[in-house]
Design an enzyme around this catalytic site. Structure first.
Site, short mmCIF file in Angstrom:
data_model
loop_
_atom_site.label_atom_id
_atom_site.label_comp_id
_atom_site.label_asym_id
_atom_site.label_seq_id
_atom_site.Cartn_x
_atom_site.Cartn_y
_atom_site.Cartn_z
N GLY A 248 0.82 -1.20 0.00
CA GLY A 248 0.00 0.00 0.00
C GLY A 248 0.85 1.25 0.00
O GLY A 248 2.07 1.20 -0.15
N ASP A 249 0.19 2.38 0.18
CA ASP A 249 0.86 3.69 0.12
C ASP A 249 0.54 4.46 1.40
O ASP A 249 -0.61 4.81 1.65
CB ASP A 249 0.35 4.46 -1.11
N PHE A 250 1.57 4.71 2.22
CA PHE A 250 1.32 5.39 3.49
C PHE A 250 0.91 6.84 3.29
O PHE A 250 0.55 7.53 4.25
CB PHE A 250 2.51 5.28 4.45
N HIS A 267 12.38 11.52 7.06
CA HIS A 267 13.48 12.39 6.61
C HIS A 267 13.44 12.64 5.11
O HIS A 267 14.07 13.58 4.62
CB HIS A 267 14.82 11.74 6.97
#
Length: 283
Positions: A248-250, A267
């Site tokens: 998935g995509d955070f 970062h």
């Protein structure tokens, strides 16, 4: 400004000479020579990267092999390969024997694919074109105050499976070092039932956290291309039966849990995007 190596004598390698050696008039000018080495630092970085990318270290032997022999093994033209090897010799990556053959050193050994503590993925993954280009724009980014476009890296590795694997390996190497410090310090996470490693790639950190928290279960979230080695890592740690791997995509959604872990993630992004990632975890 570069070191000229005579093509007639493959064994010639200047001693203690930088691959890139801007002229310094005074031989005793230590500061000037050190600065010249820093100015030319981009060249050794690419020499290391090229040796890693081309798999040269895997073919080097203590007895030494000629550029022609290595070229045949690697399906590379011998003349440019020989020049790369002689450049590598000036920074200690290979040794040139009197007969003109090239042998590995302790440093090139760490670029071998199967070497304990191999840094091959690091040499490749941290010099990929998007990173290399962003570093080259450093002065411009400072002048404008605009951050480099981190998305370029993720777009690049998404279309380059080998690059994605190398970058994941490079990040995994850093996480392995972190885990060794946590283990030495005896660190354990706060009591948790469900630990979510957000952007955890191979699951190195999550594996450790589940080992020291045997009552917890884990979720490993990352992009699909970053998760390819995760099943093997989790199985080797003995925690695969307690871990769910989620592609998935955070940036859009993060699975629920009572402990969310982010390591080497925030970062990469500017404040607005970093806050969005944290909000997704909070939600």
């Amino acid at each position: 400004m570069g070191v000229t190596l005579p093509q007639e004598d493959a064994s010639f390698v200047p001693e203690q000479v930088s691959v890139f050696d801007p002229s310094v008039d005074d031989a005793d000018d230590t500061a000037g020579r050190r600065l010249a080495q820093l100015i030319g630092g981009f060249v050794p970085a690419q020499v290391v990267s090229a040796l890693a990318r081309l798999g040269v270290a895997d073919e080097l032997t203590p007895a030494g092999r000629s550029a022609e022999d290595l070229g045949q093994a690697l399906n590379l033209p011998a003349r440019p390969l020989g020049r790369l090897l002689r450049a590598a010799a000036t920074v200690g990556l290979v040794e040139v024997h009197p007969d003109g053959t090239f042998a590995g050193t302790a440093m090139s050994e760490r670029l071998r694919t199967d070497a304990p503590g191999s840094l091959r993925d690091t040499a490749i993954g941290f010099t990929l074109p998007p990173t290399w280009s962003a570093i080259g724009r450093l002065a411009e980014l400072v002048e404008t105050g605009e951050p480099a476009d981190t998305q370029l890296m993720w777009d690049y590795v998404q279309g380059q499976p080998d690059a994605a694997a190398r970058f994941a390996g490079a990040m995994g190497r850093q996480t392995t070092a972190l885990v060794s410090h946590l283990r030495a310090a005896g660190y354990a996470p706060p009591p948790s039932q469900r630990i979510v490693d957000v952007g955890g790639s191979r699951g190195i950190l999550l594996s450790y956290l589940l080992q020291v928290a045997p009552g917890a279960r884990g979720i490993l979230l990352d992009r699909a291309e970053a998760l390819t080695a995760a099943p093997a890592v989790l199985a080797a740690a003995g925690v695969d039966d307690r871990t769910e791997i989620v592609a998935g995509d955070f940036m859009t959604e993060v699975p629920g849990g009572d402990l969310h872990v982010l390591c080497h993630v925030l970062h990469d992004w500017d404040d607005e995007i970093a806050l969005q990632i944290v909000r997704n975890c909070y939600r």
